[in-house]
Design an enzyme around this catalytic site. Structure first.
Site, PDB file in Angstrom:
ATOM      1  N   ASN A 184       0.415  -9.747   8.483  1.00 47.24           N
ATOM      2  CA  ASN A 184       1.217  -8.962   7.533  1.00 47.24           C
ATOM      3  C   ASN A 184       0.370  -8.075   6.631  1.00 47.24           C
ATOM      4  OD1 ASN A 184       0.076 -10.960   5.921  1.00 47.24           O
ATOM      5  ND2 ASN A 184       1.972 -11.419   4.823  1.00 47.24           N
ATOM      6  N   LYS A 185      -0.951  -8.162   6.750  1.00 49.94           N
ATOM      7  CA  LYS A 185      -1.826  -7.389   5.869  1.00 49.94           C
ATOM      8  C   LYS A 185      -1.962  -5.943   6.348  1.00 49.94           C
ATOM      9  CE  LYS A 185      -3.112 -10.727   3.006  1.00 49.94           C
ATOM     10  NZ  LYS A 185      -2.593 -11.947   3.616  1.00 49.94           N
TER      11      LYS A 185
END
Length: 389
Positions: A184-185
Site C-alpha cells: 500500500n506504500k
C-alpha cells in the site's frame, strides 16, 4: 445488471519494468544478499540524500534495527506519538524501552514538538517521530530539541518516501530513518523496508543485525544477537525498479489527491480534506484520509465505513490510537482522554481508496457514495441533505 467492480483501498503500481527486473533475478543463481540489494540500497541512499542505506525485510524491521543499534538504555523512555501504526511503538517494547506518548497537533496529525519538550525527563533517551500519512514531521524543531537534550532522534518515515521538509529529504533528518514498502506504500518491494543514515557505525551494526548478528566481513562469525531481517534479491529487484519510476508514481498520486480534493469540495461542511500544500514541506501522498467534523464520533464514522464497504468501496479507519489498543491498555493502564487530540482525530478519520492508477471514474463513484451515505450515517442532530453545488 451486474454490480460494478469493487474499488480497493490500495494497490501497487506495477509495470513491465518491474516484472522484467524480478524475472532477471530468477534467471540468476543469486537470490539473497546480491547485486539487486546493492543497487536498491544505493538508490535509496541517493533519494534520501544520505551516505548509507540498509535494506531489510519490513519497515518494522528497519525501526527495530535502528532502536537496537542505538544501544538505548534498558528501561529508558522514548517520547513518541500515539497516532501511528502500532509498529512504531512496538519496536520500543522489543528492546525493553518505555513509550512516552505525547499528544499530536490536530492540524497536522504529527507529534506536537512543544509537548515533546515538556515531556523530557532524566529517563528520556530518544524521540521517535512519525511522518504521518506522508506529511513530514516538524523535523527542524525536533532536531533542535534532541540536540539540546542530547537525545537520539529516530524517524519513522515508513509512509513518506519522496517527502521533504525545508528542502531536506525525509530520511535524512534523524540519526536514522526507517522506511516500509508494503504493497500500500508509494513504492513496494512486496514485503520490505530500509534504514537510511549518515552514521557509518550505525549502518554497519544494522547490516549485522539483519543477518543474524554476523560480522559484515567474514563468514559464520556472529558478533551480536541478530535477526533474520534480510531482504531477498527478488524483493530488492522489485524495489529498485520501483525507485526508477518513483517520480512518476509520486506525480500520479499527487494528481489523484487533487482530484479528490476538488471533488470533495462541496462536502467541506461535513468533512475536512487533507491540505494540498504545506508551507515549508513537500508531502508524499501515502493515503487520502478525510476527517469527519464534530458532532461525528466513532460510531457514526464506523457506520459510514460499513456503508461504503457494502457498496464495494474500500476504506479503513486510519489510525486507531495506539494507547487504546487492547495490549497497550492491559500493559500500561491507558484510559480514554489521556491524549484528547489524538483520540478525537482517531475517532473521526477515514481512509478512502487511493493509489497511483485510481481513475477519475472511481473517484467520482467514491464521492457519489459519500453523498449518499453521509446524511444517513450522520449524528441525529446533523441529518440533513448535503449540498451538491
Amino acid at each position: 445488471m451486474s454490480a460494478p467492480a469493487p474499488i480497493p483501498l490500495s494497490q501497487p503500481s506495477l509495470t513491465a519494468h518491474e516484472r522484467e527486473a524480478v524475472a532477471s533475478v530468477m534467471q540468476s543463481t543469486r537470490l539473497s544478499m546480491g547485486p539487486a540489494l546493492e543497487r536498491f540500497e544505493e538508490q535509496m541512499a541517493e533519494h534520501c540524500g544520505v551516505d548509507h542505506a540498509v535494506g531489510v525485510s519490513s519497515g518494522t524491521a528497519a525501526l527495530h534495527c535502528i532502536v537496537r543499534a542505538l544501544d538505548l538504555p534498558e528501561g529508558g523512555t522514548v517520547i513518541t506519538t500515539p497516532y501511528s501504526f502500532v509498529a512504531s511503538s512496538n519496536v520500543l517494547l522489543f528492546e525493553d524501552l518505555v513509550p512516552r506518548f505525547v499528544d499530536i497537533d490536530p492540524a497536522t496529525y504529527n507529534i506536537d514538538p512543544a509537548r515533546v519538550e515538556a515531556a523530557i525527563t532524566p529517563d528520556t533517551c530518544a524521540i521517535l517521530a512519525v511522518d504521518v500519512f506522508g506529511r513530514p514531521a516538524p523535523w527542524p524543531r525536533l532536531r533542535k530539541i534532541a540536540d539540546a537534550h542530547d537525545l537520539a532522534l529516530i524517524a519513522d518515515s515508513c509512509e513518506a518516501l519522496g517527502a521533504s521538509r525545508c528542502g531536506t529529504p525525509v530520511g535524512s533528518w534523524g540519526d536514522a530513518a526507517g522506511f516500509g514498502f508494503y504493497p500500500n506504500k508509494q513504492i513496494t518491494t512486496g514485503e520490505g523496508g530500509c534504514i537510511t543514515t549518515n552514521n557509518a557505525a550505525l549502518a554497519e551494526t544494522c547490516r549485522s543485525l539483519r543477518n543474524q548478528g554476523r560480522a559484515t566481513r567474514g563468514r559464520m562469525r556472529h558478533v551480536r544477537l541478530g535477526y533474520n531481517y534480510r531482504l531477498s534479491e527478488l524483493n530488492a529487484a522489485l524495489g529498485a525498479a520501483q525507485l526508477d519510476r518513483l517520480d512518476a508514481i509520486l506525480k500520479a498520486r499527487t494528481r489523484a489527491s487533487t482530484r479528490y480534493h476538488d471533488a470533495l469540495a462541496p462536502l467541506t461542511d461535513t468533512l475536512r480534506r487533507p491540505p494540498q500544500t504545506l508551507p515549508d514541506a513537500e508531502r508524499s501522498w501515502f493515503v487520502y484520509v478525510i476527517e469527519l467534523r464534530p458532532p461525528w464520533i466513532r460510531t457514526h464514522r464506523d457506520a459510514l465505513c460499513d456503508a461504503l464497504r457494502a457498496d464495494g468501496i474500500g476504506c479503513a479507519p486510519y489510525f486507531p490510537a495506539i494507547h487504546l489498543q487492547p495490549f497497550y491498555r492491559e500493559r500500561f493502564g491507558f484510559r480514554e482522554d489521556a491524549f484528547p487530540h489524538c483520540e478525537s482525530v482517531a475517532a473521526r478519520t477515514l481512509a478512502l481508496p487511493f493509489f497511483a492508477e485510481i481513475t477519475e471514474t472511481q473517484i467520482c463513484r467514491v464521492v457519489d457514495a459519500l453523498h449518499t451515505h453521509l446524511p444517513t450515517c450522520a449524528p441525529e442532530s446533523n441529518r440533513m441533505p448535503l449540498s451538491t453545488s
